[in-house]
Design a protein around this motif. Structure first.
Motif, PDB file in Angstrom:
ATOM      1  N   LEU A   1       0.796  -1.232   0.000  1.00 43.95           N
ATOM      2  CA  LEU A   1       0.000   0.000   0.000  1.00 43.95           C
ATOM      3  C   LEU A   1       0.827   1.280   0.000  1.00 43.95           C
ATOM      4  CD1 LEU A   1      -2.854  -1.106   2.411  1.00 43.95           C
ATOM      5  CD2 LEU A   1      -2.903  -0.969  -0.083  1.00 43.95           C
ATOM      6  N   SER A   2       1.904   1.311   0.792  1.00 54.04           N
ATOM      7  CA  SER A   2       2.639   2.577   0.857  1.00 54.04           C
ATOM      8  C   SER A   2       3.523   2.801  -0.370  1.00 54.04           C
ATOM      9  CB  SER A   2       3.440   2.703   2.154  1.00 54.04           C
ATOM     10  OG  SER A   2       4.374   1.673   2.271  1.00 54.04           O
ATOM     11  N   VAL A   3       3.789   1.729  -1.120  1.00 56.44           N
ATOM     12  CA  VAL A   3       4.479   1.904  -2.406  1.00 56.44           C
ATOM     13  C   VAL A   3       3.482   2.477  -3.410  1.00 56.44           C
ATOM     14  CG1 VAL A   3       5.657   0.738  -4.313  1.00 56.44           C
ATOM     15  CG2 VAL A   3       6.136   0.057  -1.965  1.00 56.44           C
ATOM     16  N   ALA A   4       2.295   1.870  -3.443  1.00 59.30           N
ATOM     17  CA  ALA A   4       1.247   2.379  -4.328  1.00 59.30           C
ATOM     18  C   ALA A   4       0.932   3.835  -3.995  1.00 59.30           C
ATOM     19  CB  ALA A   4      -0.012   1.518  -4.196  1.00 59.30           C
ATOM     20  N   MET A   5       0.944   4.145  -2.701  1.00 58.69           N
ATOM     21  CA  MET A   5       0.621   5.497  -2.262  1.00 58.69           C
ATOM     22  C   MET A   5       1.516   6.537  -2.930  1.00 58.69           C
ATOM     23  SD  MET A   5      -1.395   7.114  -0.315  1.00 58.69           S
ATOM     24  CE  MET A   5      -1.868   6.942   1.381  1.00 58.69           C
ATOM     25  N   SER A   6       2.793   6.222  -3.087  1.00 61.38           N
ATOM     26  CA  SER A   6       3.671   7.236  -3.680  1.00 61.38           C
ATOM     27  C   SER A   6       3.910   7.022  -5.166  1.00 61.38           C
ATOM     28  CB  SER A   6       4.996   7.310  -2.926  1.00 61.38           C
ATOM     29  OG  SER A   6       5.837   6.259  -3.291  1.00 61.38           O
ATOM     30  N   LYS A   7       3.553   5.853  -5.694  1.00 64.72           N
ATOM     31  CA  LYS A   7       3.887   5.572  -7.087  1.00 64.72           C
ATOM     32  C   LYS A   7       2.695   5.417  -8.043  1.00 64.72           C
ATOM     33  CE  LYS A   7       8.502   5.223  -7.031  1.00 64.72           C
ATOM     34  NZ  LYS A   7       8.854   5.561  -5.677  1.00 64.72           N
ATOM     35  N   ALA A   8       1.516   5.123  -7.533  1.00 62.09           N
ATOM     36  CA  ALA A   8       0.379   4.928  -8.439  1.00 62.09           C
ATOM     37  C   ALA A   8       0.042   6.246  -9.132  1.00 62.09           C
ATOM     38  CB  ALA A   8      -0.832   4.420  -7.662  1.00 62.09           C
ATOM     39  N   PRO A   9       0.107   6.290 -10.464  1.00 59.68           N
ATOM     40  CA  PRO A   9      -0.199   7.544 -11.147  1.00 59.68           C
ATOM     41  C   PRO A   9      -1.695   7.870 -11.048  1.00 59.68           C
ATOM     42  CG  PRO A   9       0.969   5.983 -12.589  1.00 59.68           C
ATOM     43  CD  PRO A   9       0.492   5.222 -11.390  1.00 59.68           C
ATOM     44  N   ALA A  10      -2.014   9.142 -10.906  1.00 60.02           N
ATOM     45  CA  ALA A  10      -3.422   9.548 -10.924  1.00 60.02           C
ATOM     46  C   ALA A  10      -4.018   9.097 -12.254  1.00 60.02           C
ATOM     47  CB  ALA A  10      -3.528  11.057 -10.764  1.00 60.02           C
TER      48      ALA A  10
ATOM     49  N   GLU B   1      -0.214   8.062   6.080  1.00 60.92           N
ATOM     50  CA  GLU B   1       0.895   7.177   6.458  1.00 60.92           C
ATOM     51  C   GLU B   1       1.178   7.287   7.959  1.00 60.92           C
ATOM     52  OE1 GLU B   1       2.104   4.928   4.703  1.00 60.92           O
ATOM     53  OE2 GLU B   1       2.227   5.477   2.583  1.00 60.92           O
ATOM     54  N   GLY B   2       1.115   8.515   8.481  1.00 59.80           N
ATOM     55  CA  GLY B   2       1.359   8.718   9.911  1.00 59.80           C
ATOM     56  C   GLY B   2       0.264   8.088  10.747  1.00 59.80           C
ATOM     57  N   GLU B   3      -0.963   8.238  10.286  1.00 66.55           N
ATOM     58  CA  GLU B   3      -2.116   7.671  11.009  1.00 66.55           C
ATOM     59  C   GLU B   3      -2.012   6.144  11.059  1.00 66.55           C
ATOM     60  OE1 GLU B   3      -5.876   8.859   9.344  1.00 66.55           O
ATOM     61  OE2 GLU B   3      -7.033   7.685  10.782  1.00 66.55           O
ATOM     62  N   ILE B   4      -1.712   5.534   9.915  1.00 65.59           N
ATOM     63  CA  ILE B   4      -1.571   4.077   9.858  1.00 65.59           C
ATOM     64  C   ILE B   4      -0.439   3.615  10.779  1.00 65.59           C
ATOM     65  CG2 ILE B   4      -0.901   2.142   8.370  1.00 65.59           C
ATOM     66  CD1 ILE B   4      -3.715   3.026   7.833  1.00 65.59           C
TER      67      ILE B   4
ATOM     68  N   ALA C   1      14.086   3.652   3.278  1.00 64.30           N
ATOM     69  CA  ALA C   1      13.093   2.970   2.458  1.00 64.30           C
ATOM     70  C   ALA C   1      13.307   1.474   2.584  1.00 64.30           C
ATOM     71  CB  ALA C   1      13.214   3.416   1.008  1.00 64.30           C
ATOM     72  N   GLY C   2      12.244   0.735   2.880  1.00 62.16           N
ATOM     73  CA  GLY C   2      12.338  -0.715   2.955  1.00 62.16           C
ATOM     74  C   GLY C   2      12.494  -1.256   4.358  1.00 62.16           C
ATOM     75  N   TYR C   3      12.809  -0.391   5.334  1.00 61.05           N
ATOM     76  CA  TYR C   3      12.936  -0.894   6.709  1.00 61.05           C
ATOM     77  C   TYR C   3      11.565  -0.990   7.356  1.00 61.05           C
ATOM     78  CZ  TYR C   3      13.989  -1.405  11.624  1.00 61.05           C
ATOM     79  OH  TYR C   3      14.010  -1.855  12.917  1.00 61.05           O
ATOM     80  N   SER C   4      11.255  -2.165   7.883  1.00 62.89           N
ATOM     81  CA  SER C   4       9.948  -2.358   8.516  1.00 62.89           C
ATOM     82  C   SER C   4       9.997  -3.432   9.578  1.00 62.89           C
ATOM     83  CB  SER C   4       8.915  -2.752   7.458  1.00 62.89           C
ATOM     84  OG  SER C   4       7.695  -3.084   8.081  1.00 62.89           O
ATOM     85  N   THR C   5       9.287  -3.201  10.674  1.00 61.28           N
ATOM     86  CA  THR C   5       9.154  -4.232  11.697  1.00 61.28           C
ATOM     87  C   THR C   5       7.708  -4.748  11.715  1.00 61.28           C
ATOM     88  OG1 THR C   5       8.574  -2.619  13.401  1.00 61.28           O
ATOM     89  CG2 THR C   5      10.918  -3.155  13.165  1.00 61.28           C
ATOM     90  N   ALA C   6       6.950  -4.453  10.670  1.00 62.46           N
ATOM     91  CA  ALA C   6       5.531  -4.830  10.626  1.00 62.46           C
ATOM     92  C   ALA C   6       5.350  -6.335  10.795  1.00 62.46           C
ATOM     93  CB  ALA C   6       4.913  -4.367   9.307  1.00 62.46           C
TER      94      ALA C   6
ATOM     95  N   ALA D   1       5.903  -2.332   3.680  1.00 65.17           N
ATOM     96  CA  ALA D   1       6.908  -2.113   2.633  1.00 65.17           C
ATOM     97  C   ALA D   1       8.063  -1.269   3.172  1.00 65.17           C
ATOM     98  CB  ALA D   1       6.288  -1.427   1.427  1.00 65.17           C
ATOM     99  N   GLY D   2       7.839  -0.638   4.316  1.00 63.12           N
ATOM    100  CA  GLY D   2       8.867   0.246   4.853  1.00 63.12           C
ATOM    101  C   GLY D   2       8.967   1.533   4.056  1.00 63.12           C
ATOM    102  N   MET D   3       7.834   1.990   3.544  1.00 60.51           N
ATOM    103  CA  MET D   3       7.801   3.202   2.718  1.00 60.51           C
ATOM    104  C   MET D   3       6.992   4.330   3.352  1.00 60.51           C
ATOM    105  SD  MET D   3       9.762   2.845   0.217  1.00 60.51           S
ATOM    106  CE  MET D   3       9.277   4.368  -0.584  1.00 60.51           C
ATOM    107  N   GLY D   4       6.364   4.057   4.490  1.00 54.11           N
ATOM    108  CA  GLY D   4       5.506   5.065   5.116  1.00 54.11           C
ATOM    109  C   GLY D   4       6.266   6.309   5.539  1.00 54.11           C
ATOM    110  N   LEU D   5       7.302   6.136   6.355  1.00 56.21           N
ATOM    111  CA  LEU D   5       8.085   7.295   6.811  1.00 56.21           C
ATOM    112  C   LEU D   5       8.753   8.025   5.634  1.00 56.21           C
ATOM    113  CD1 LEU D   5       9.640   5.933  10.165  1.00 56.21           C
ATOM    114  CD2 LEU D   5       7.944   7.758   9.924  1.00 56.21           C
ATOM    115  N   PRO D   6       9.376   7.294   4.669  1.00 53.82           N
ATOM    116  CA  PRO D   6       9.914   7.993   3.490  1.00 53.82           C
ATOM    117  C   PRO D   6       8.842   8.794   2.734  1.00 53.82           C
ATOM    118  CG  PRO D   6      10.822   5.774   3.597  1.00 53.82           C
ATOM    119  CD  PRO D   6       9.776   5.860   4.674  1.00 53.82           C
ATOM    120  N   ASN D   7       7.627   8.249   2.647  1.00 57.74           N
ATOM    121  CA  ASN D   7       6.538   8.995   1.996  1.00 57.74           C
ATOM    122  C   ASN D   7       6.205  10.269   2.775  1.00 57.74           C
ATOM    123  OD1 ASN D   7       6.222   7.181  -0.066  1.00 57.74           O
ATOM    124  ND2 ASN D   7       4.333   6.254   0.705  1.00 57.74           N
TER     125      ASN D   7
END
Ligand code: ATP
Ligand code: MG
Lengths: 110, 140
Positions: free
Chosen positions: A33-42, B48-51, B91-96, B107-113
Motif C-alpha cells: 500500500l505505501s508503495v502504491a501510495m507514492s507511485k500509483a499515477p493519478a 501514512e502517519g495515522e496508519i 526505504a524498505g525498513y519495517s518491523t511490521a 513495505a517500509g515506505m511510510g516514513l519515506p513517503n
C-alpha cells in the motif's frame, strides 16, 4: 478509454460502478500500500490482490480511476459498501494480477 | 482565513477505521478551498502517519493546524517509540508483523513517503514512552 468500458469487459466482475466517465490513462500493479501510495499515477487502473478498506483509501488519495482486485480474491461487504459510499469504481477478476493488467492494457491500446 | 484546528483521537489496532482522520482532513481542506496539490500532499503524509500510529503504537492523537501560510500536523502516540530513527527512515525498513503485512502494509515506505510529501518533518521519540511526529506543508 473510460471506466465504463470495464463494466462489461470479459472476465471483469463489477463490484461498484463509480464514475464511468472517468478516463483510464494506464495500468498500475502493486500489492504494497505505501508503495502504491507514492507511485500509483493519478488516473490509473490499479490492479492488486490486497483487498481491504485501506486499498480504497490509497486509491482515493492517489486519484486512481478504478481498482481491480485480481486473483479471485474475495471482495468483502465492508469494502463493497465503502466503494459505494466513496464512489470508487471497483472490479474483481479471477485471473492473476499480470493477466488482468495485460487485458486492460490491451483494451487501452485498442 | 483565521487559524483552523482539527483534532482526532485514533484508536489502536482498529484497521477498519484507520485512515478516517486523514480522510476527514482531506474533505475539510477541499471545502476550505486549499489547492488539490496541497490537499494530496497533506492527505498522503497524514494517512501514512495515522496508519503507523495504529499498527505500531496502539493509536494516539492527531492535531492539524491550518494557518494562512502552512498546515501543521502533529501525531502523538504513547507507543513503544522508535529505537533507531535513521534506520526507520530508510526505504524498505519495517518491523511490521505478518498480520499487517497480509493487509498490504510493511513495505517500509511510510516514513519515506511522509518525508517526501511534507515540507518539514520532525520525529521526537523515546523508547517505552512514545513518538511525536510533526509535519508541515507550506501553502505556497
Ligand atoms: N509511531 C510509531 N511508533 C513506533 N514505531 C514506529 C512508528 N512509526 C514507524 N515506526 C517504526 O518505523 C518502521 C518504518 O516505518 P514505515 O512507515 O516507513 O514502514 P512500515 O509502517 O513498517 O511499512 P509501510 O508504511 O510501508 O506499510 C516501522 O516498521 C516501525 O518499526
Ligand atoms: Mg508505515
Amino acid at each position: 478509454m473510460t471506466v465504463e468500458s470495464l463494466y462489461t469487459a470479459d472476465g471483469m466482475k463489477m463490484v461498484c460502478g463509480g464514475d464511468g466517465s472517468k478516463q483510464i490513462d494506464g495500468v498500475y500493479c502493486c500489492d504494497m500500500l505505501s508503495v502504491a501510495m507514492s507511485k500509483a499515477p493519478a488516473g490509473s487502473c490499479w490492479v492488486t490482490v490486497v483487498c481491504n478498506l485501506n486499498t480504497l483509501a490509497v486509491a482515493s488519495l492517489t486519484d486512481c480511476a478504478c481498482v481491480i482486485i485480481a486473483g479471485g480474491v474475495l471482495v468483502g461487504d465492508d469494502v463493497k459498501a465503502k466503494a459505494e459510499a466513496e464512489g470508487i469504481a471497483l472490479f474483481s477478476s479471477e485471473e492473476p494480477v499480470f493477466e488482468t493488467a495485460l487485458k486492460v492494457h490491451g483494451m487501452l491500446g485498442a | 482565513m483565521s487559524e483552523v484546528k482539527l483534532s482526532y483521537t485514533i484508536s489502536g489496532d482498529d484497521f477498519t477505521r484507520a485512515g478516517e482522520a486523514s480522510g476527514d482532513v482531506k474533505s475539510k481542506l477541499k471545502v476550505l478551498g486549499v489547492s488539490p496539490d496541497i490537499v494530496r500532499k497533506v492527505s498522503i503524509a497524514l494517512y501514512e502517519g495515522e496508519i503507523n500510529m495504529v499498527i505500531h503504537a496502539h493509536g494516539g492523537t492527531i492535531d492539524v493546524i491550518i494557518s494562512e501560510k502552512d498546515i501543521t500536523m502533529v501525531l502523538a502516540d504513547k507507543g513503544p517509540g522508535i529505537e533507531n530513527v535513521e534506520l526507520a527512515m530508510q526505504a524498505g525498513y519495517s518491523t511490521a508483523s505478518e498480520n499487517v503485512r497480509a493487509l498490504g502494509f510493511g513495505a517500509g515506505m511510510g516514513l519515506p513517503n511522509m518525508k517526501k510529501y511534507s515540507d518539514e518533518m520532525k520525529i521526537d521519540t523515546r523508547l517505552g514512552e512514545g513518538t511525536t511526529v510533526t509535519m508541515k506543508v507550506l501553502l505556497q
